[in-house]
Scaffold this motif. Sequence first.
Motif, PDB file in Angstrom:
ATOM      1  N   TYR A   1       0.822  -1.212   0.000  1.00 33.85           N
ATOM      2  CA  TYR A   1       0.000   0.000   0.000  1.00 33.85           C
ATOM      3  C   TYR A   1       0.859   1.267   0.000  1.00 33.85           C
ATOM      4  O   TYR A   1       0.491   2.266  -0.614  1.00 33.85           O
ATOM      5  CB  TYR A   1      -0.986  -0.019   1.178  1.00 33.85           C
ATOM      6  CG  TYR A   1      -2.160  -0.920   0.890  1.00 33.85           C
ATOM      7  CD1 TYR A   1      -3.253  -0.457   0.177  1.00 33.85           C
ATOM      8  CD2 TYR A   1      -2.157  -2.249   1.289  1.00 33.85           C
ATOM      9  CE1 TYR A   1      -4.324  -1.280  -0.128  1.00 33.85           C
ATOM     10  CE2 TYR A   1      -3.225  -3.086   1.002  1.00 33.85           C
ATOM     11  CZ  TYR A   1      -4.304  -2.595   0.287  1.00 33.85           C
ATOM     12  OH  TYR A   1      -5.359  -3.421  -0.020  1.00 33.85           O
TER      13      TYR A   1
ATOM     14  N   VAL B   1       1.938   1.665  -3.647  1.00 35.88           N
ATOM     15  CA  VAL B   1       0.834   2.192  -4.459  1.00 35.88           C
ATOM     16  C   VAL B   1       0.664   3.688  -4.199  1.00 35.88           C
ATOM     17  O   VAL B   1       0.524   4.478  -5.134  1.00 35.88           O
ATOM     18  CB  VAL B   1      -0.483   1.431  -4.192  1.00 35.88           C
ATOM     19  CG1 VAL B   1      -1.680   2.144  -4.819  1.00 35.88           C
ATOM     20  CG2 VAL B   1      -0.388  -0.004  -4.704  1.00 35.88           C
ATOM     21  N   ARG B   2       0.706   4.081  -2.938  1.00 40.82           N
ATOM     22  CA  ARG B   2       0.570   5.508  -2.597  1.00 40.82           C
ATOM     23  C   ARG B   2       1.708   6.321  -3.210  1.00 40.82           C
ATOM     24  O   ARG B   2       1.483   7.399  -3.767  1.00 40.82           O
ATOM     25  CB  ARG B   2       0.523   5.690  -1.084  1.00 40.82           C
ATOM     26  CG  ARG B   2       0.286   7.139  -0.671  1.00 40.82           C
ATOM     27  CD  ARG B   2       0.200   7.318   0.833  1.00 40.82           C
ATOM     28  NE  ARG B   2       1.472   6.972   1.441  1.00 40.82           N
ATOM     29  CZ  ARG B   2       1.612   6.225   2.535  1.00 40.82           C
ATOM     30  NH1 ARG B   2       0.566   5.739   3.142  1.00 40.82           N
ATOM     31  NH2 ARG B   2       2.801   5.960   3.015  1.00 40.82           N
TER      32      ARG B   2
ATOM     33  N   THR C   1       1.039   6.398  -7.129  1.00 39.73           N
ATOM     34  CA  THR C   1      -0.194   6.990  -7.658  1.00 39.73           C
ATOM     35  C   THR C   1      -0.821   8.063  -6.776  1.00 39.73           C
ATOM     36  O   THR C   1      -1.716   8.775  -7.229  1.00 39.73           O
ATOM     37  CB  THR C   1      -1.263   5.892  -7.848  1.00 39.73           C
ATOM     38  OG1 THR C   1      -1.651   5.398  -6.553  1.00 39.73           O
ATOM     39  CG2 THR C   1      -0.751   4.759  -8.707  1.00 39.73           C
TER      40      THR C   1
ATOM     41  N   PHE D   1      -2.751   7.204  -4.413  1.00 45.84           N
ATOM     42  CA  PHE D   1      -3.967   6.555  -3.918  1.00 45.84           C
ATOM     43  C   PHE D   1      -3.702   5.867  -2.587  1.00 45.84           C
ATOM     44  O   PHE D   1      -2.733   5.139  -2.429  1.00 45.84           O
ATOM     45  CB  PHE D   1      -4.477   5.522  -4.920  1.00 45.84           C
ATOM     46  CG  PHE D   1      -5.731   4.813  -4.469  1.00 45.84           C
ATOM     47  CD1 PHE D   1      -6.965   5.397  -4.642  1.00 45.84           C
ATOM     48  CD2 PHE D   1      -5.662   3.565  -3.867  1.00 45.84           C
ATOM     49  CE1 PHE D   1      -8.122   4.755  -4.225  1.00 45.84           C
ATOM     50  CE2 PHE D   1      -6.807   2.909  -3.446  1.00 45.84           C
ATOM     51  CZ  PHE D   1      -8.038   3.506  -3.632  1.00 45.84           C
ATOM     52  N   GLU D   2      -4.602   6.115  -1.640  1.00 48.67           N
ATOM     53  CA  GLU D   2      -4.578   5.440  -0.347  1.00 48.67           C
ATOM     54  C   GLU D   2      -6.028   5.129   0.007  1.00 48.67           C
ATOM     55  O   GLU D   2      -6.905   5.983  -0.180  1.00 48.67           O
ATOM     56  CB  GLU D   2      -3.957   6.350   0.708  1.00 48.67           C
ATOM     57  CG  GLU D   2      -3.877   5.723   2.074  1.00 48.67           C
ATOM     58  CD  GLU D   2      -3.153   6.621   3.072  1.00 48.67           C
ATOM     59  OE1 GLU D   2      -2.107   6.201   3.564  1.00 48.67           O
ATOM     60  OE2 GLU D   2      -3.654   7.739   3.339  1.00 48.67           O
TER      61      GLU D   2
ATOM     62  N   ASN E   1     -11.869  -0.488  -0.820  1.00 46.57           N
ATOM     63  CA  ASN E   1     -11.242   0.258  -1.914  1.00 46.57           C
ATOM     64  C   ASN E   1     -10.513  -0.769  -2.762  1.00 46.57           C
ATOM     65  O   ASN E   1      -9.996  -1.761  -2.248  1.00 46.57           O
ATOM     66  CB  ASN E   1     -10.272   1.300  -1.381  1.00 46.57           C
ATOM     67  CG  ASN E   1     -10.981   2.562  -0.910  1.00 46.57           C
ATOM     68  OD1 ASN E   1     -10.477   3.653  -1.114  1.00 46.57           O
ATOM     69  ND2 ASN E   1     -12.145   2.440  -0.277  1.00 46.57           N
ATOM     70  N   LYS E   2     -10.481  -0.541  -4.057  1.00 47.80           N
ATOM     71  CA  LYS E   2      -9.960  -1.532  -4.993  1.00 47.80           C
ATOM     72  C   LYS E   2      -8.778  -0.971  -5.782  1.00 47.80           C
ATOM     73  O   LYS E   2      -8.830   0.169  -6.237  1.00 47.80           O
ATOM     74  CB  LYS E   2     -11.068  -1.967  -5.960  1.00 47.80           C
ATOM     75  CG  LYS E   2     -12.231  -2.638  -5.252  1.00 47.80           C
ATOM     76  CD  LYS E   2     -13.563  -2.163  -5.825  1.00 47.80           C
ATOM     77  CE  LYS E   2     -14.709  -2.493  -4.918  1.00 47.80           C
ATOM     78  NZ  LYS E   2     -14.996  -1.441  -3.929  1.00 47.80           N
ATOM     79  N   ILE E   3      -7.746  -1.803  -5.945  1.00 48.60           N
ATOM     80  CA  ILE E   3      -6.564  -1.453  -6.723  1.00 48.60           C
ATOM     81  C   ILE E   3      -6.355  -2.565  -7.736  1.00 48.60           C
ATOM     82  O   ILE E   3      -6.197  -3.728  -7.358  1.00 48.60           O
ATOM     83  CB  ILE E   3      -5.318  -1.324  -5.826  1.00 48.60           C
ATOM     84  CG1 ILE E   3      -5.537  -0.266  -4.740  1.00 48.60           C
ATOM     85  CG2 ILE E   3      -4.077  -1.030  -6.676  1.00 48.60           C
ATOM     86  CD1 ILE E   3      -4.490  -0.296  -3.634  1.00 48.60           C
TER      87      ILE E   3
ATOM     88  N   ILE F   1      -3.918  -4.161 -10.312  1.00 47.16           N
ATOM     89  CA  ILE F   1      -2.541  -4.240 -10.769  1.00 47.16           C
ATOM     90  C   ILE F   1      -2.557  -4.912 -12.143  1.00 47.16           C
ATOM     91  O   ILE F   1      -3.100  -6.012 -12.295  1.00 47.16           O
ATOM     92  CB  ILE F   1      -1.664  -5.041  -9.782  1.00 47.16           C
ATOM     93  CG1 ILE F   1      -1.720  -4.423  -8.378  1.00 47.16           C
ATOM     94  CG2 ILE F   1      -0.228  -5.150 -10.282  1.00 47.16           C
ATOM     95  CD1 ILE F   1      -1.231  -2.999  -8.293  1.00 47.16           C
TER      96      ILE F   1
ATOM     97  N   VAL G   1       0.015   0.008 -11.642  1.00 42.02           N
ATOM     98  CA  VAL G   1      -1.345   0.228 -11.153  1.00 42.02           C
ATOM     99  C   VAL G   1      -2.186   0.655 -12.346  1.00 42.02           C
ATOM    100  O   VAL G   1      -1.946   1.701 -12.945  1.00 42.02           O
ATOM    101  CB  VAL G   1      -1.380   1.293 -10.038  1.00 42.02           C
ATOM    102  CG1 VAL G   1      -2.818   1.576  -9.616  1.00 42.02           C
ATOM    103  CG2 VAL G   1      -0.540   0.847  -8.844  1.00 42.02           C
TER     104      VAL G   1
ATOM    105  N   THR H   1      -7.840   2.414  -9.828  1.00 39.41           N
ATOM    106  CA  THR H   1      -8.245   2.358  -8.426  1.00 39.41           C
ATOM    107  C   THR H   1      -9.706   2.789  -8.345  1.00 39.41           C
ATOM    108  O   THR H   1     -10.163   3.604  -9.147  1.00 39.41           O
ATOM    109  CB  THR H   1      -7.383   3.281  -7.541  1.00 39.41           C
ATOM    110  OG1 THR H   1      -7.503   4.633  -8.007  1.00 39.41           O
ATOM    111  CG2 THR H   1      -5.916   2.854  -7.554  1.00 39.41           C
TER     112      THR H   1
END
Length: 173
Positions: free
Chosen positions: A123, A126-127, A130, A132-133, A139-141, A143, A149, A152
């Motif tokens: 996570y 990803v943050r 992108t 995104f958190e 919440n969906k990510i 890959i 990524v 989201t």
Amino acid sequence: MKTFFLSLLLMTLTTVAAARGITGQFDSIDGGPLAIEDWRGQPVLVVNTASQCAFTDQYAGLQALYDRYRARGLVVLAVPSDDFRQELDSAAEVRAFCALNYDLDLPMTDISPVRGAAAHPFYRAVRAETGFEPAWNFNKILIAPDGSVAATWGAMVRPDSGMVRRVIEGFLK
């Protein structure tokens, strides 16, 4: 001149990280590791979950999505988290709840933090890539097969919605 070299180093590190894609190893809820890299070449939908949330019924949609597309390569990974104080007390309780109420057979991690400084390395990566958190549970990510990524979505977007399915279908075999 110092700024130039620092910028060059940062660009190089960012390029190397992008070439590797998002990585991360979780502890499985059943024991053993679950590594994102093991699914390279396949789309992986990673979803932070919670058993006592108003969105918990999305487990049914996650399982339906997995059932529909797993033969074509989709992996759906549920990541139980208590970051929003809505998860059961132990991984064993989460596993039993999901088996009893949703008959889940998709991969699940142990209970893991998904926000802030304590977030699981996946996570945090990803943050960093992108911005995104997870703002809430479910919440969906997505890959992409190359490890980047792809998309989201927040909790309001159901996992089996047309919007999610269309993006996933673009990566299936």
